[in-house]
Write a protein that holds these residues in place. Structure first.
Motif, PDB file in Angstrom:
ATOM      1  N   ALA A 228     -12.082  13.498 -33.949  1.00  0.00           N
ATOM      2  CA  ALA A 228     -10.644  13.359 -33.672  1.00  0.00           C
ATOM      3  C   ALA A 228     -10.212  14.364 -32.607  1.00  0.00           C
ATOM      4  O   ALA A 228      -9.439  14.037 -31.695  1.00  0.00           O
ATOM      5  CB  ALA A 228      -9.839  13.560 -34.951  1.00  0.00           C
ATOM      6  N   LYS A 229     -10.720  15.598 -32.688  1.00  0.00           N
ATOM      7  CA  LYS A 229     -10.379  16.612 -31.695  1.00  0.00           C
ATOM      8  C   LYS A 229     -10.896  16.224 -30.315  1.00  0.00           C
ATOM      9  O   LYS A 229     -10.213  16.401 -29.297  1.00  0.00           O
ATOM     10  CB  LYS A 229     -10.936  17.976 -32.093  1.00  0.00           C
ATOM     11  N   ALA A 230     -12.111  15.662 -30.275  1.00  0.00           N
ATOM     12  CA  ALA A 230     -12.670  15.233 -28.992  1.00  0.00           C
ATOM     13  C   ALA A 230     -11.807  14.142 -28.365  1.00  0.00           C
ATOM     14  O   ALA A 230     -11.587  14.131 -27.147  1.00  0.00           O
ATOM     15  CB  ALA A 230     -14.102  14.730 -29.191  1.00  0.00           C
ATOM     16  N   LEU A 231     -11.299  13.243 -29.191  1.00  0.00           N
ATOM     17  CA  LEU A 231     -10.428  12.173 -28.688  1.00  0.00           C
ATOM     18  C   LEU A 231      -9.095  12.741 -28.203  1.00  0.00           C
ATOM     19  O   LEU A 231      -8.561  12.304 -27.179  1.00  0.00           O
ATOM     20  CB  LEU A 231     -10.203  11.126 -29.775  1.00  0.00           C
ATOM     21  N   LEU A 232      -8.584  13.713 -28.941  1.00  0.00           N
ATOM     22  CA  LEU A 232      -7.357  14.384 -28.502  1.00  0.00           C
ATOM     23  C   LEU A 232      -7.564  15.083 -27.163  1.00  0.00           C
ATOM     24  O   LEU A 232      -6.741  14.978 -26.254  1.00  0.00           O
ATOM     25  CB  LEU A 232      -6.919  15.413 -29.547  1.00  0.00           C
ATOM     26  N   ASP A 233      -8.694  15.778 -27.046  1.00  0.00           N
ATOM     27  CA  ASP A 233      -9.006  16.489 -25.807  1.00  0.00           C
ATOM     28  C   ASP A 233      -9.161  15.522 -24.633  1.00  0.00           C
ATOM     29  O   ASP A 233      -8.933  15.897 -23.478  1.00  0.00           O
ATOM     30  CB  ASP A 233     -10.291  17.316 -25.967  1.00  0.00           C
ATOM     31  N   ALA A 234      -9.553  14.276 -24.943  1.00  0.00           N
ATOM     32  CA  ALA A 234      -9.712  13.262 -23.901  1.00  0.00           C
ATOM     33  C   ALA A 234      -8.376  12.647 -23.496  1.00  0.00           C
ATOM     34  O   ALA A 234      -8.321  11.826 -22.579  1.00  0.00           O
ATOM     35  CB  ALA A 234     -10.662  12.171 -24.379  1.00  0.00           C
ATOM     36  N   PHE A 239      -1.863  10.101 -33.156  1.00  0.00           N
ATOM     37  CA  PHE A 239      -2.042   9.063 -34.166  1.00  0.00           C
ATOM     38  C   PHE A 239      -3.256   8.197 -33.860  1.00  0.00           C
ATOM     39  O   PHE A 239      -3.993   7.790 -34.763  1.00  0.00           O
ATOM     40  CB  PHE A 239      -0.781   8.202 -34.293  1.00  0.00           C
ATOM     41  N   LEU A 240      -3.498   7.927 -32.577  1.00  0.00           N
ATOM     42  CA  LEU A 240      -4.607   7.065 -32.203  1.00  0.00           C
ATOM     43  C   LEU A 240      -5.939   7.783 -32.390  1.00  0.00           C
ATOM     44  O   LEU A 240      -6.914   7.193 -32.859  1.00  0.00           O
ATOM     45  CB  LEU A 240      -4.460   6.596 -30.755  1.00  0.00           C
ATOM     46  N   ALA A 241      -5.978   9.062 -32.048  1.00  0.00           N
ATOM     47  CA  ALA A 241      -7.199   9.852 -32.251  1.00  0.00           C
ATOM     48  C   ALA A 241      -7.564   9.896 -33.738  1.00  0.00           C
ATOM     49  O   ALA A 241      -8.727   9.691 -34.112  1.00  0.00           O
ATOM     50  CB  ALA A 241      -7.009  11.259 -31.702  1.00  0.00           C
ATOM     51  N   GLU A 242      -6.568  10.132 -34.578  1.00  0.00           N
ATOM     52  CA  GLU A 242      -6.822  10.186 -36.023  1.00  0.00           C
ATOM     53  C   GLU A 242      -7.238   8.814 -36.555  1.00  0.00           C
ATOM     54  O   GLU A 242      -8.133   8.706 -37.395  1.00  0.00           O
ATOM     55  CB  GLU A 242      -5.564  10.673 -36.758  1.00  0.00           C
ATOM     56  N   LEU A 243      -6.592   7.767 -36.049  1.00  0.00           N
ATOM     57  CA  LEU A 243      -6.899   6.406 -36.495  1.00  0.00           C
ATOM     58  C   LEU A 243      -8.342   6.029 -36.153  1.00  0.00           C
ATOM     59  O   LEU A 243      -9.082   5.513 -37.000  1.00  0.00           O
ATOM     60  CB  LEU A 243      -5.916   5.436 -35.839  1.00  0.00           C
ATOM     61  N   LEU A 244      -8.741   6.311 -34.914  1.00  0.00           N
ATOM     62  CA  LEU A 244     -10.101   5.944 -34.484  1.00  0.00           C
ATOM     63  C   LEU A 244     -11.154   6.759 -35.218  1.00  0.00           C
ATOM     64  O   LEU A 244     -12.217   6.233 -35.594  1.00  0.00           O
ATOM     65  CB  LEU A 244     -10.233   6.122 -32.972  1.00  0.00           C
ATOM     66  N   ALA A 245     -10.877   8.037 -35.438  1.00  0.00           N
ATOM     67  CA  ALA A 245     -11.839   8.876 -36.156  1.00  0.00           C
ATOM     68  C   ALA A 245     -11.967   8.423 -37.614  1.00  0.00           C
ATOM     69  O   ALA A 245     -13.071   8.360 -38.168  1.00  0.00           O
ATOM     70  CB  ALA A 245     -11.423  10.338 -36.080  1.00  0.00           C
ATOM     71  N   ASP A 246     -10.840   8.077 -38.230  1.00  0.00           N
ATOM     72  CA  ASP A 246     -10.860   7.571 -39.600  1.00  0.00           C
ATOM     73  C   ASP A 246     -11.629   6.260 -39.681  1.00  0.00           C
ATOM     74  O   ASP A 246     -12.426   6.033 -40.604  1.00  0.00           O
ATOM     75  CB  ASP A 246      -9.426   7.360 -40.093  1.00  0.00           C
ATOM     76  N   SER A 247     -11.426   5.398 -38.688  1.00  0.00           N
ATOM     77  CA  SER A 247     -12.101   4.098 -38.685  1.00  0.00           C
ATOM     78  C   SER A 247     -13.601   4.251 -38.477  1.00  0.00           C
ATOM     79  O   SER A 247     -14.399   3.551 -39.110  1.00  0.00           O
ATOM     80  CB  SER A 247     -11.498   3.203 -37.593  1.00  0.00           C
TER      81      SER A 247
END
Length: 282
Positions: A228-234, A239-247
């Motif tokens: 999730a942090k990597a997605l945020l950094d990107a 909400f989308l970073a958390e959603l994708l990491a959860d999925s």
């Protein structure tokens, strides 16, 4: 008259394209929040009507004369249930013969955080008394092919799916399924678990990307919080970073796997192979 809600979105447009192969344009209603976004469809004869999930009066006008409606789930996570309930109520007032809904694969048993609003919507559909069909869509292959540019740049594909098998299909596959349900009689009460014919792990995805791109790509599995942090950094929204990491983590638990092949049976052809989707993205 067949109504497609969310018709300016990626899935909605593809459903309309599928319908246009066998349904006259003037029998298709593109229901959209911003009609100007589908001016091209209007130019082809599709009926365009303004419709906002959060404004019931617009839904009544959009659904006038409708016989079937496809409710494409709202993109506003956290607000979906009341929005979907507005659509269901308007569909009931319009006395439609079928309301089809795009839900989530194995929604009733899914560990994904996304599942709750889908389950609640399914319950609202069942309680409405309307004839309904539920299209439990699995993961879009595009959710992973969107990661190809950074994977090529850095030589690594990040995720938190472990060795989970992912039976994804392309948006065009799911669009074909929705169109098939809308065109086929006696769909009331049916629940479809829709997924790709062939499943893969993200390690296998990386291997296929390596083969097709000619560049070595490794899959790196991360804990959910780190991904999730990597997605945020990107640059992805919280909400989308958390959603994708959860999925992704859900995928490690089997949440994105199904081998019933109901999707290919419904559309009358095999689902799009992973290699084809990756090649198209490349």
């Amino acid at each position: 008259m067949i109504v497609i809600t969310g018709a300016s979105g990626q899935l909605g447009r593809l459903v309309i394209e599928e319908l246009l192969t066998s349904v006259p344009a003037n029998q298709i209603i593109a229901a959209v929040r911003t009609p100007a976004k589908v001016a091209d469809l209007a130019a082809r004869g599709v009926v365009v009507r303004q419709a906002d999930y959060s404004q019931p009066a617009t839904l009544d006008a959009a659904f006038a004369g409708a016989t079937q409606i496809l409710l494409i789930s709202s993109s506003e996570v956290g607000q979906r249930l009341p929005q979907h309930q507005n659509v269901i109520a308007a569909a009931k007032r319009a006395n439609v013969s079928l309301l089809a809904y795009t839900s989530l694969l194995h929604a009733d048993t899914s560990p994904l955080g996304l599942a709750a609003e889908h389950v609640a919507t399914e319950q609202a559909l069942k309680a409405s008394g309307l004839p309904y069909a539920i299209l439990r869509n699995g993961w879009y292959t595009e959710n992973y092919t969107a990661s190809i540019p950074p994977a090529l740049q850095y030589g690594v594909l990040l995720g938190s799916a472990g060795d989970g098998k992912i039976a994804s299909a392309t948006r065009s596959d799911y669009a074909a399924a929705a169109a098939a349900v809308l065109r086929t009689p006696n769909q009331a009460g049916k629940v479809y678990e829709l997924a790709g014919d062939t499943a893969y792990t993200l390690t296998e995805f990386a291997a296929e990307l390596t083969r097709l791109s000619g560049k070595a790509i490794a899959y790196q599995n991360l804990p959910q919080a780190d991904y999730a942090k990597a997605l945020l950094d990107a640059g992805l929204p919280d909400f989308l970073a958390e959603l994708l990491a959860d999925s992704d983590t859900g995928a490690s638990k089997g949440a994105l796997f199904d081998d019933s092949r109901q999707l290919s049976q419904l559309i009358g052809r095999p689902t799009t192979p992973l290699a084809t989707a990756i090649a198209a993205a490349l």
